[in-house]
Design a protein around this motif. Structure first.
Motif, PDB file in Angstrom:
ATOM      1  N   GLY A 137       0.761  -1.236   0.000  1.00 47.19           N
ATOM      2  CA  GLY A 137       0.000   0.000   0.000  1.00 47.19           C
ATOM      3  C   GLY A 137       0.795   1.292   0.000  1.00 47.19           C
ATOM      4  N   GLY A 138       2.107   1.242   0.134  1.00 44.65           N
ATOM      5  CA  GLY A 138       2.879   2.475   0.214  1.00 44.65           C
ATOM      6  C   GLY A 138       3.569   2.858  -1.077  1.00 44.65           C
ATOM      7  N   ASN A 139       4.272   1.934  -1.658  1.00 41.88           N
ATOM      8  CA  ASN A 139       5.123   2.185  -2.824  1.00 41.88           C
ATOM      9  C   ASN A 139       4.275   2.232  -4.097  1.00 41.88           C
ATOM     10  N   ASN A 140       3.483   3.289  -4.192  1.00 41.35           N
ATOM     11  CA  ASN A 140       2.529   3.490  -5.281  1.00 41.35           C
ATOM     12  C   ASN A 140       3.217   3.448  -6.647  1.00 41.35           C
ATOM     13  N   LYS A 141       2.752   2.549  -7.499  1.00 40.07           N
ATOM     14  CA  LYS A 141       3.279   2.408  -8.866  1.00 40.07           C
ATOM     15  C   LYS A 141       4.803   2.212  -8.882  1.00 40.07           C
ATOM     16  N   GLN A 142       5.319   1.573  -7.823  1.00 45.76           N
ATOM     17  CA  GLN A 142       6.754   1.288  -7.707  1.00 45.76           C
ATOM     18  C   GLN A 142       7.598   2.562  -7.737  1.00 45.76           C
ATOM     19  N   ALA A 143       7.020   3.665  -7.303  1.00 43.92           N
ATOM     20  CA  ALA A 143       7.700   4.962  -7.387  1.00 43.92           C
ATOM     21  C   ALA A 143       8.995   4.998  -6.588  1.00 43.92           C
TER      22      ALA A 143
END
Length: 162
Positions: A137-143
């Motif tokens: 849930g944190g690393n949105n779109k592997q950003a």
């Protein structure tokens, strides 16, 4: 129990009230969610720029049974203590301070035992959110991975394990 009520109860810790006192007088009420969001942006501004969803990750942390209740309580108390220090120094809650005031306050509490531990924990969870698998849930779109030019582990998890 309907889905929206279940979500409300799951996220209850972060949305629960923290009562702030100035001496013996009730000064205000805040939530860990509001303070942690501003705090993590102050400590790791890249997380917001990368649209890392630290609070989404924190929801998982706070509802997971393997995270010690004492660790969760320390985070909630840290929010309270941070805000009480803010009130003592500036007569405002942490989230209502100007950026330079928040920076000064963080430098001050970092010199205390509780403050150093609290800031360490917040930074640790922020980096976990930034660098963990997006399934958490944190690393949105592997950003976070893209920011570091990192290739995530393979095989990737199919369900949340923490």
């Amino acid at each position: 129990m309907n889905n929206s009520r279940r979500k409300f109860l799951q996220y209850g810790f972060l949305s629960s009230s923290v009562f702030l006192f100035n001496g013996c007088t009730l000064f205000g009420v805040t939530t860990p969610y509001a303070t942690i969001k501003v705090l993590q942006n102050d400590l790791v501004p890249q997380a917001e720029e990368l649209e890392i969803h630290v609070i989404s990750y924190m929801h998982i942390v706070f509802k997971h049974k393997r995270i010690a209740k004492s660790d969760k309580e320390f985070l909630k108390n840290g929010v309270k203590w941070l805000n009480e220090e803010s009130i003592k120094s500036y007569h405002k809650e942490y989230v209502k301070l100007a950026k330079h005031q928040r920076e000064s306050l963080l430098q001050s509490i970092a010199k205390t035992s509780w403050g150093e531990s609290f800031l360490y924990d917040i930074m640790n969870y922020t980096f976990e959110a930034m660098l963990g698998d997006p399934i958490y849930g944190g690393n949105n779109k592997q950003a976070g991975w893209k920011w570091l030019e990192f290739q995530g582990g393979i095989p990737r998890p199919k369900k949340v394990y923490i």
